[in-house]
Design a protein around this motif. Structure first.
Motif, PDB file in Angstrom:
ATOM      1  N   UNK A 197       0.894  -1.091   0.083  1.00  0.00           N
ATOM      2  CA  UNK A 197       0.171  -0.037   0.037  1.00  0.00           C
ATOM      3  C   UNK A 197       1.092   1.179   0.124  1.00  0.00           C
ATOM      4  N   UNK A 198       1.990   1.204   0.460  1.00  0.00           N
ATOM      5  CA  UNK A 198       3.081   2.305   0.560  1.00  0.00           C
ATOM      6  C   UNK A 198       2.738   3.330   1.641  1.00  0.00           C
ATOM      7  N   UNK A 199       1.775   3.188   2.481  1.00  0.00           N
ATOM      8  CA  UNK A 199       1.272   4.181   3.634  1.00  0.00           C
ATOM      9  C   UNK A 199       2.308   3.782   4.653  1.00  0.00           C
ATOM     10  N   UNK A 200       2.952   2.736   4.939  1.00  0.00           N
ATOM     11  CA  UNK A 200       3.766   2.502   6.019  1.00  0.00           C
ATOM     12  C   UNK A 200       4.835   3.557   6.179  1.00  0.00           C
ATOM     13  N   UNK A 201       5.193   3.924   7.591  1.00  0.00           N
ATOM     14  CA  UNK A 201       6.478   4.621   7.973  1.00  0.00           C
ATOM     15  C   UNK A 201       7.542   3.774   7.927  1.00  0.00           C
ATOM     16  N   UNK A 202       7.725   2.568   8.401  1.00  0.00           N
ATOM     17  CA  UNK A 202       8.623   1.851   8.466  1.00  0.00           C
ATOM     18  C   UNK A 202       8.380   0.366   8.716  1.00  0.00           C
ATOM     19  N   UNK A 203       8.916  -0.631   8.025  1.00  0.00           N
ATOM     20  CA  UNK A 203       9.038  -2.168   8.440  1.00  0.00           C
ATOM     21  C   UNK A 203      10.206  -2.219   8.996  1.00  0.00           C
ATOM     22  N   UNK A 204      10.080  -3.131  10.047  1.00  0.00           N
ATOM     23  CA  UNK A 204      11.062  -3.532  11.218  1.00  0.00           C
ATOM     24  C   UNK A 204      11.417  -4.884  11.168  1.00  0.00           C
ATOM     25  N   UNK A 205      12.586  -5.355  10.895  1.00  0.00           N
ATOM     26  CA  UNK A 205      12.936  -6.822  11.208  1.00  0.00           C
ATOM     27  C   UNK A 205      13.643  -6.913  12.398  1.00  0.00           C
ATOM     28  N   UNK A 206      12.994  -7.366  13.504  1.00  0.00           N
ATOM     29  CA  UNK A 206      13.230  -7.496  14.892  1.00  0.00           C
ATOM     30  C   UNK A 206      14.350  -8.180  15.076  1.00  0.00           C
ATOM     31  N   UNK A 207      15.100  -7.812  16.243  1.00  0.00           N
ATOM     32  CA  UNK A 207      16.316  -8.788  16.466  1.00  0.00           C
ATOM     33  C   UNK A 207      16.038 -10.389  16.855  1.00  0.00           C
ATOM     34  N   UNK A 208      15.473 -10.997  15.939  1.00  0.00           N
ATOM     35  CA  UNK A 208      15.111 -12.259  16.188  1.00  0.00           C
ATOM     36  C   UNK A 208      16.069 -13.174  15.319  1.00  0.00           C
ATOM     37  N   UNK A 209      16.177 -14.512  15.506  1.00  0.00           N
ATOM     38  CA  UNK A 209      16.805 -15.579  14.873  1.00  0.00           C
ATOM     39  C   UNK A 209      16.478 -15.603  13.467  1.00  0.00           C
ATOM     40  N   UNK A 210      17.458 -14.969  12.514  1.00  0.00           N
ATOM     41  CA  UNK A 210      17.006 -15.181  11.063  1.00  0.00           C
ATOM     42  C   UNK A 210      16.523 -16.394  10.549  1.00  0.00           C
ATOM     43  N   UNK A 211      17.118 -17.660  11.155  1.00  0.00           N
ATOM     44  CA  UNK A 211      16.835 -19.018  10.599  1.00  0.00           C
ATOM     45  C   UNK A 211      15.632 -19.783  11.075  1.00  0.00           C
ATOM     46  N   UNK A 212      15.247 -19.311  12.244  1.00  0.00           N
ATOM     47  CA  UNK A 212      14.346 -20.025  12.804  1.00  0.00           C
ATOM     48  C   UNK A 212      13.022 -19.054  13.199  1.00  0.00           C
ATOM     49  N   UNK A 213      13.173 -17.849  12.896  1.00  0.00           N
ATOM     50  CA  UNK A 213      12.115 -16.768  13.092  1.00  0.00           C
ATOM     51  C   UNK A 213      11.863 -16.144  11.819  1.00  0.00           C
ATOM     52  N   UNK A 214      12.826 -15.475  11.342  1.00  0.00           N
ATOM     53  CA  UNK A 214      12.407 -14.660  10.218  1.00  0.00           C
ATOM     54  C   UNK A 214      12.195 -14.942   8.814  1.00  0.00           C
ATOM     55  N   UNK A 215      13.391 -16.135   8.527  1.00  0.00           N
ATOM     56  CA  UNK A 215      13.375 -16.675   7.347  1.00  0.00           C
ATOM     57  C   UNK A 215      12.110 -17.360   7.198  1.00  0.00           C
ATOM     58  N   UNK A 216      11.489 -17.995   8.010  1.00  0.00           N
ATOM     59  CA  UNK A 216      10.200 -18.733   7.948  1.00  0.00           C
ATOM     60  C   UNK A 216       9.098 -17.987   7.558  1.00  0.00           C
ATOM     61  N   UNK A 217       9.085 -16.551   8.020  1.00  0.00           N
ATOM     62  CA  UNK A 217       7.972 -15.580   7.497  1.00  0.00           C
ATOM     63  C   UNK A 217       8.450 -15.092   6.169  1.00  0.00           C
ATOM     64  N   UNK A 218       9.675 -15.135   5.589  1.00  0.00           N
ATOM     65  CA  UNK A 218      10.238 -14.572   4.620  1.00  0.00           C
ATOM     66  C   UNK A 218       9.817 -15.999   3.292  1.00  0.00           C
ATOM     67  N   UNK A 219       9.551 -17.151   3.776  1.00  0.00           N
ATOM     68  CA  UNK A 219       9.403 -18.182   3.035  1.00  0.00           C
ATOM     69  C   UNK A 219       8.265 -18.176   2.460  1.00  0.00           C
ATOM     70  N   UNK A 220       7.202 -17.500   2.981  1.00  0.00           N
ATOM     71  CA  UNK A 220       5.617 -17.742   2.460  1.00  0.00           C
ATOM     72  C   UNK A 220       5.727 -16.880   1.189  1.00  0.00           C
ATOM     73  N   UNK A 221       4.957 -17.528   0.190  1.00  0.00           N
ATOM     74  CA  UNK A 221       4.929 -16.989  -0.791  1.00  0.00           C
ATOM     75  C   UNK A 221       4.503 -15.550  -1.242  1.00  0.00           C
TER      76      UNK A 221
END
Ligand code: GDP
Length: 324
Positions: A197-221
């Protein structure tokens, strides 16, 4: 005729991608410094598992207990004022008791499992649960469908995350990860709309484990692609301080996969997505020689609520500068 009253907007302005422990700390900081409805969170559900016939979503629950102020800060997980009658009874009758299930926590799993059985989507159930805890932020699971993080070990086994993490206490060496059934899962419509939508102020990738917390989210098509195409500043906060994880197996995982325990290794996991990165002030040198993007070096260790709020404010101000 009088003019229309000022309409209060309740659309989120900041989206956080979050795992449980490290993620929820920054989520809480953001929740405090923003108006409550301004925060949206896409949470990892790759750690979810079935136990005693119940569907357990550890990261969603950690975020829910944290944002509602009902988490046990001393123990570091679960609910404040928890009781354990069910678990001790289970032990007595010889039931499975390896997973610490408190009585109050159990009620959440019972509620969720019952509604899932009735065919309600996880996103809707999560919305109900968070609302019942009085939380105004919009917290979404990364997908309604189950997606399981599988840990491939150096001794040739493929372990579901909770077996690796809880039963085997992260002892096995790690070769890599896959996110089972991710390719057929669908991201929340609201999440894609928010990113596109382009209306967000920021997108934050939290200080989480990339392999078992963030990459699973990024793996969703669709999620990674939408983020890559977004004009909104995307800022990651490193979960490493001085080459060590604050908690959990991240540094051990990196070493086992032959990667340095450095902020560069974290940035590499988010290649093509980041506008900037926040690292700890003790790692300030990385800003000059390792990370080919704008970097802010501040105190990223979140012990107190004040620390969480200060880091959240730093993240927002940094993103605002990057967005100018
Ligand atoms: P999980 O889903 O429960 O494993 O939790 P996360 O993946 O969200 O968080 C685990 C990560 O949080 C670890 O890699 C920690 O290094 C990181 N972490 C925890 N507390 C802090 C903190 O205060 N500051 C920073 N920078 N990272 C933290």
């Amino acid at each position: 005729m009088t003019s229309a009253p000022n309409r209060k907007t309740t659309a989120p302005s900041v989206l956080a991608l979050s795992g449980g422990i490290g993620g929820a700390k920054l989520d809480l900081g953001l929740y405090h410094v923003l108006k409550p409805w301004e925060l949206a969170v896409a949470a990892n559900t790759g750690d979810d598992f079935e136990h005693l016939g119940l569907t357990i979503c550890p990261d969603l629950d950690t975020i829910m207990y944290t944002l509602s102020g009902t988490s046990d800060e001393v123990r570091g997980w679960g609910r404040q004022g928890e009781t354990w009658a069910c678990l001790s009874q289970l032990k007595e009758i010889g039931g499975s008791s390896w997973f610490g299930l408190g009585d109050k926590d159990l009620a959440v799993h019972l509620y969720r499992t019952e509604l899932l059985r009735q065919g309600k989507p996880l996103g809707e159930i999560t919305g109900n649960l968070f609302a019942s805890f009085g939380i105004k932020a919009q917290v979404m699971p990364m997908a309604d469908q189950p997606v399981g993080t599988i840990v491939h070990t150096t001794d040739g086994r493929d372990l579901p995350f909770q077996r690796y993490f809880v039963e085997e206490r992260c002892a096995p060496g790690v070769r890599g990860f896959t996110y089972q059934d991710a390719e057929t899962a669908t991201p929340p419509t609201a999440l894609l709309a928010m990113i596109r939508g382009g209306n967000l102020r920021a997108i934050v990738i939290c200080p989480s484990n990339p392999f078992v917390s963030i990459n699973p989210i990024l793996s969703i098509p669709g999620i990674r692609e939408a983020l890559a195409a977004s004009k909104t500043p995307i800022v990651a906060v490193s979960p490493l301080i001085g080459g060590a994880a604050v908690k959990g197996p991240l540094a051990k995982m990196l070493a086992e996969m032959g990667l340095p325990a450095s902020n560069r290794s974290i940035a590499d996991q988010y290649k093509g997505l980041l506008t900037g990165m926040i690292i700890d002030k003790t790692d300030g040198d990385d800003a000059n020689n390792q990370l080919e993007m704008p970097v802010l070096a501040v105190n990223t260790l979140m012990n107190s609520l004040e620390d969480r709020k200060r880091l959240a404010q730093d993240v927002l101000e940094f993103a605002d500068r990057l967005g100018e």
